[in-house]
Design an enzyme around this catalytic site. Sequence first.
Site, PDB file in Angstrom:
ATOM      1  N   ASP A  38       0.829  -1.262  -0.006  1.00 17.44           N
ATOM      2  CA  ASP A  38       0.017   0.092  -0.138  1.00 17.44           C
ATOM      3  C   ASP A  38       0.876   1.057   0.058  1.00 17.44           C
ATOM      4  OD1 ASP A  38      -2.066  -1.877   0.361  1.00 17.44           O
ATOM      5  OD2 ASP A  38      -2.861  -1.222   1.973  1.00 17.44           O
ATOM      6  N   LYS A  44      -6.606  -4.693  -3.230  1.00 19.32           N
ATOM      7  CA  LYS A  44      -7.395  -5.602  -2.149  1.00 19.32           C
ATOM      8  C   LYS A  44      -8.417  -4.545  -1.328  1.00 19.32           C
ATOM      9  CE  LYS A  44      -3.703  -4.531   1.381  1.00 19.32           C
ATOM     10  NZ  LYS A  44      -4.312  -3.566   1.993  1.00 19.32           N
ATOM     11  N   CYS A  83      -2.295  -2.666   7.730  1.00 15.06           N
ATOM     12  CA  CYS A  83      -2.395  -3.518   6.543  1.00 15.06           C
ATOM     13  C   CYS A  83      -1.106  -4.642   6.566  1.00 15.06           C
ATOM     14  CB  CYS A  83      -2.269  -2.938   5.282  1.00 15.06           C
ATOM     15  SG  CYS A  83      -4.186  -2.323   5.178  1.00 15.06           S
TER      16      CYS A  83
END
Length: 221
Positions: A24, A129, A162
């Site tokens: 990310d 995701k 995450c």
Amino acid sequence: MAVIKADPFDFPFDPATLGLVVIDMQRDFMEPGGFGATLGNDVSLLRAIIPTTAQLIAGFRAAGLPVIHTRECHKPDLSDLPPAKCNRGAPSLRIGDPGPMGRILIAGEPGVEIIPELCPIAGEIVIDKPGKGAFYGTDFGAVLRDKGLKQLVFAGVTTEVCVQTTMREANDRGYDALLATDATESYFPQFKQAAIEMITAQGGIVGWAASTTKILEALNA
Ligand code: C5J
């Protein structure tokens, strides 16, 4: 077997089954006006890891080992965004609202792009995701199986959300997971430290941790 000098003990690996997962590193978390900022975070804190993350990625590429990138984002129709995620807290903008980098956390919008310094190169897989973990609602598991990967080095943001979630998911699925401690960051420095300790405590209950230098030393050995 090659070995990374890691905590809480050495991480032996077979280069044929080792890959890097960069979580990310997208504009929505790293730049003003994105998802991270709407939650009230100082996004500038995350930028310190850009050079080390770039070095780590370059080391994997130079060694001919796979680099997989992830991005947290949702479909434009929000069909993969449950109310439990959307209606949380009091952000200045909610997921899907228009912001300075396009709609917040929506696939295809500028905010979801990986920052230019860490841009994927041709052939590198990017997993979009909808959750915090990279396995949920994606073909990440199938990609790892396809590539024959069994041992994963993790970098990216944020450490305790995450990154840690994906490491836990990976560990439960039988992957060895190692966190690159200076290529991951949190909006809360104390949470980063706590996450590293949670991962490595109790004999590495979730995985290992090592600096980028130690990881690259092992790749180059
Ligand atoms: C968050 C992430 N913090 N990539 N996402 O919502 O850690």
